[in-house]
Scaffold this active site. Structure first.
Site, mmCIF file in Angstrom:
data_model
loop_
_atom_site.group_PDB
_atom_site.id
_atom_site.type_symbol
_atom_site.label_atom_id
_atom_site.label_comp_id
_atom_site.label_asym_id
_atom_site.label_seq_id
_atom_site.Cartn_x
_atom_site.Cartn_y
_atom_site.Cartn_z
ATOM 1 N N ARG A 110 -0.875 -17.738 8.248
ATOM 2 C CA ARG A 110 -2.191 -17.574 7.629
ATOM 3 C C ARG A 110 -2.210 -18.391 6.336
ATOM 4 O O ARG A 110 -2.028 -17.861 5.251
ATOM 5 C CB ARG A 110 -2.473 -16.089 7.370
ATOM 6 C CG ARG A 110 -2.475 -15.271 8.648
ATOM 7 C CD ARG A 110 -3.197 -13.958 8.474
ATOM 8 N NE ARG A 110 -2.321 -12.945 7.945
ATOM 9 C CZ ARG A 110 -2.687 -11.667 7.751
ATOM 10 N NH1 ARG A 110 -3.904 -11.287 8.048
ATOM 11 N NH2 ARG A 110 -1.843 -10.784 7.259
ATOM 12 N N PRO A 111 -2.401 -19.710 6.459
ATOM 13 C CA PRO A 111 -2.317 -20.577 5.287
ATOM 14 C C PRO A 111 -3.467 -20.325 4.316
ATOM 15 O O PRO A 111 -4.526 -19.814 4.696
ATOM 16 C CB PRO A 111 -2.403 -21.986 5.888
ATOM 17 C CG PRO A 111 -3.147 -21.801 7.170
ATOM 18 C CD PRO A 111 -2.722 -20.458 7.686
ATOM 19 N N ILE A 112 -3.235 -20.726 3.061
ATOM 20 C CA ILE A 112 -4.259 -20.519 2.038
ATOM 21 C C ILE A 112 -4.886 -21.838 1.610
ATOM 22 O O ILE A 112 -5.505 -21.920 0.560
ATOM 23 C CB ILE A 112 -3.677 -19.788 0.815
ATOM 24 C CG1 ILE A 112 -2.588 -20.631 0.150
ATOM 25 C CG2 ILE A 112 -3.149 -18.411 1.206
ATOM 26 C CD1 ILE A 112 -2.198 -20.125 -1.225
ATOM 27 N N ARG A 142 -0.277 1.730 5.336
ATOM 28 C CA ARG A 142 -0.993 0.652 4.656
ATOM 29 C C ARG A 142 -2.486 0.681 4.986
ATOM 30 O O ARG A 142 -3.294 0.111 4.242
ATOM 31 C CB ARG A 142 -0.415 -0.706 5.058
ATOM 32 C CG ARG A 142 0.984 -0.984 4.528
ATOM 33 C CD ARG A 142 1.442 -2.395 4.897
ATOM 34 N NE ARG A 142 0.410 -3.351 4.515
ATOM 35 C CZ ARG A 142 -0.103 -4.259 5.345
ATOM 36 N NH1 ARG A 142 0.314 -4.325 6.595
ATOM 37 N NH2 ARG A 142 -1.026 -5.099 4.927
ATOM 38 N N ASP A 153 -8.867 -7.323 14.360
ATOM 39 C CA ASP A 153 -8.227 -6.085 13.921
ATOM 40 C C ASP A 153 -8.404 -4.932 14.902
ATOM 41 O O ASP A 153 -7.837 -3.849 14.697
ATOM 42 C CB ASP A 153 -8.769 -5.664 12.546
ATOM 43 C CG ASP A 153 -8.073 -6.387 11.402
ATOM 44 O OD1 ASP A 153 -7.135 -7.152 11.669
ATOM 45 O OD2 ASP A 153 -8.479 -6.189 10.243
ATOM 46 N N ILE A 186 -7.817 -15.708 16.708
ATOM 47 C CA ILE A 186 -7.685 -15.732 15.248
ATOM 48 C C ILE A 186 -6.241 -15.965 14.817
ATOM 49 O O ILE A 186 -5.945 -16.874 14.044
ATOM 50 C CB ILE A 186 -8.205 -14.421 14.622
ATOM 51 C CG1 ILE A 186 -9.633 -14.121 15.110
ATOM 52 C CG2 ILE A 186 -8.165 -14.513 13.110
ATOM 53 C CD1 ILE A 186 -10.667 -15.145 14.704
ATOM 54 N N LYS A 208 -10.350 -0.150 3.896
ATOM 55 C CA LYS A 208 -9.200 -0.809 3.274
ATOM 56 C C LYS A 208 -9.527 -2.257 2.922
ATOM 57 O O LYS A 208 -9.304 -2.696 1.799
ATOM 58 C CB LYS A 208 -8.014 -0.768 4.234
ATOM 59 C CG LYS A 208 -6.871 -1.732 3.899
ATOM 60 C CD LYS A 208 -5.866 -1.780 5.024
ATOM 61 C CE LYS A 208 -4.758 -2.778 4.777
ATOM 62 N NZ LYS A 208 -5.139 -4.188 4.955
ATOM 63 N N ASN A 209 -10.058 -3.009 3.888
ATOM 64 C CA ASN A 209 -10.298 -4.431 3.648
ATOM 65 C C ASN A 209 -11.363 -4.660 2.580
ATOM 66 O O ASN A 209 -11.315 -5.654 1.856
ATOM 67 C CB ASN A 209 -10.695 -5.121 4.955
ATOM 68 C CG ASN A 209 -9.528 -5.228 5.929
ATOM 69 O OD1 ASN A 209 -8.373 -5.118 5.530
ATOM 70 N ND2 ASN A 209 -9.827 -5.433 7.198
ATOM 71 N N CYS A 214 1.420 -8.690 6.745
ATOM 72 C CA CYS A 214 1.848 -8.485 8.129
ATOM 73 C C CYS A 214 2.359 -9.780 8.747
ATOM 74 O O CYS A 214 1.843 -10.862 8.481
ATOM 75 C CB CYS A 214 0.686 -7.955 8.975
ATOM 76 S SG CYS A 214 0.313 -6.225 8.720
#
Length: 428
Positions: free
Chosen positions: A129-131, A406, A314, A336, A22-23, A124
């Protein structure tokens, strides 16, 4: 809304085919935006996130065709994509909110069209989770960034992006991916320092190279990209899903069974396999995959999540479910994401003895778990509840299974084939 019912207590034995990752798939699909020729991806998993990303690409002007939707997942689906012309450089909120991976269209649209407007992403609810690292990477290539009304607008210089040095203060998988895709069409040389080393990053670089990019330093934390004028089409096979394989390995362990994970790649799973061995399992490398076998009581572990090649975040929830039945006390530390223990109250409803202390969780092994109605809160947390249900006494009802859809292809079918008593039912 569908639910999954599991009647636990049966050791799982047999073969489970591992789907495309998936990733990796969600990272490779936006590569189609970088060329006006055809990009064909093989071994694509049948997942809700993949379909959502395809719809986003369609909205941007990418034509797509999918084959193998009903076929055996050993072969996977094949998606053909062609972005002859981008009809839009805007990725709107109603599309992007469905999953965080949508931010990965920012770099390639900017590189191809000179401008891109992308909604801040969703996904999720496992923490902030900043960009900002994505944006700083693009700025290092000459882009101007504007944030307004929940959107990021990036504009390239008049002559296009230019090579530069991108030095990440912390490892970021997504920012490394966006930087790679932007840099391949930039003028000159780009060096990415402290780049993420996840196998999915290597998969992306190999796909881009197959399209004519010039990326060196694969599998290291320093990537060098010699910009090219344009990319061409390619055919590329998505790597096997190491998280899916690790999840089913935990299913073998928690049920006291033995599973052959067909197609799994042990080279991408060193930390996961080491954890399984330390927990008392037997791991065998096979010609076409990996076999994981439980050997009596599970041993307790001390694990800390960290970027690859360390233990992946994960897999934290799945290992926690497995260690809930260990012979002793385990300590898990999450470095994380700050909010990735939302599965703990649900596992506790099933009889697990888990105490959260800040970023750590103390897991005291219990004799058995008991089936109960539980609620999935995110993708990997939902799999931890399935694993607990496979081992629990009585019936477990997992709600909000759209999280599972998902990231896990044909979950019930794969588990049923190896002896699990599991079914999906509707509300009616």
């Amino acid at each position: 809304m569908d639910k999954i019912l599991i009647r636990g207590g049966t050791p799982l034995n047999g073969r489970i085919p591992i789907s495309g990752a998936k990733n990796a798939a969600l990272t490779l699909m936006p590569c189609a935006l970088l060329t006006d020729e055809i990009l064909e991806l093989q071994n694509l998993p049948r997942l809700a996130d993949v379909d959502s990303f395809m719809h986003l690409l369609n909205q941007l002007g990418v034509s797509t065709m999918v084959k193998g939707a009903k076929t055996d997942s050993v072969a996977g689906r094949v998606m053909t994509m062609k972005a002859a012309n981008l009809v839009s450089t805007v990725a709107p909120y109603d599309m992007v909110r469905k999953m965080r991976a949508s931010i990965l269209v920012l770099g390639p649209i900017l590189a191809r069209a000179g401008e891109a407007t992308v909604s801040l992403p969703g996904g999720c609810a496992i923490g902030n989770r900043p960009i900002d690292l994505h944006l700083k990477a693009l700025q290092a290539l000459g882009a101007e960034i504007e944030l307004a009304a929940g959107y990021v607008k990036a504009t390239a210089p008049k002559g296009g992006l230019v090579g530069g040095t991108i030095s990440f203060p912390v490892v970021s998988v997504g920012a490394t991916e966006n930087a790679l895709m932007a840099a391949v069409l930039a003028k000159g040389t780009t060096v990415i320092e402290n780049a993420a080393r996840e196998p999915e990053i290597t998969d992306l670089a190999m796909c881009l190279n197959a399209m004519g990019a010039r990326i060196t330093g694969l599998r290291s934390d320093t990537l060098t990209i010699e910009g090219v004028e344009k990319l061409h089409g390619a055919t590329y096979r998505v790597m096997p899903d190491r998280i899916e394989a690790g999840s089913y390995a935990c299913a073998a362990m928690i049920t006291g069974g033995s599973l052959e994970l067909v197609g799994a790649d042990g080279d991408s799973m060193h930390a996961i396999l080491a954890g399984l061995r330390d927990a008392g399992g037997t791991v065998e490398q096979l010609g076409d995959g990996i076999r994981v076998t439980a050997n009596g009581a599970t041993k307790p572990l001390s694990l800390s999540t960290a970027p690859f090649p360390a233990f992946p975040t994960d897999m934290q929830a799945q290992f926690m479910a497995m260690l809930a039945l260990a012979d002793g006390t385990s300590l898990l530390t999450e470095t994380i994401f700050e909010n990735r223990y939302m599965h703990v109250p649900e596992l506790s409803r099933m009889g697990a003895d888990i105490e959260v202390r800040g970023r750590s969780a103390v897991v005291r092994g219990v004799d058995h778990l008991v089936g109960a109605p539980v609620m999935a809160t995110d993708l990997r947390a939902s799999m931890s509840l399935v694993l607990a249900g496979l081992a629990a006494r009585g019936e477990t009802q997992v709600n909000r299974v759209y999280h599972l859809d998902r990231g896990y292809e044909r979950l019930e079918e794969k588990l049923s084939a190896v002896g699990a008593d599991i079914e999906r039912v509707g509300d009616g």
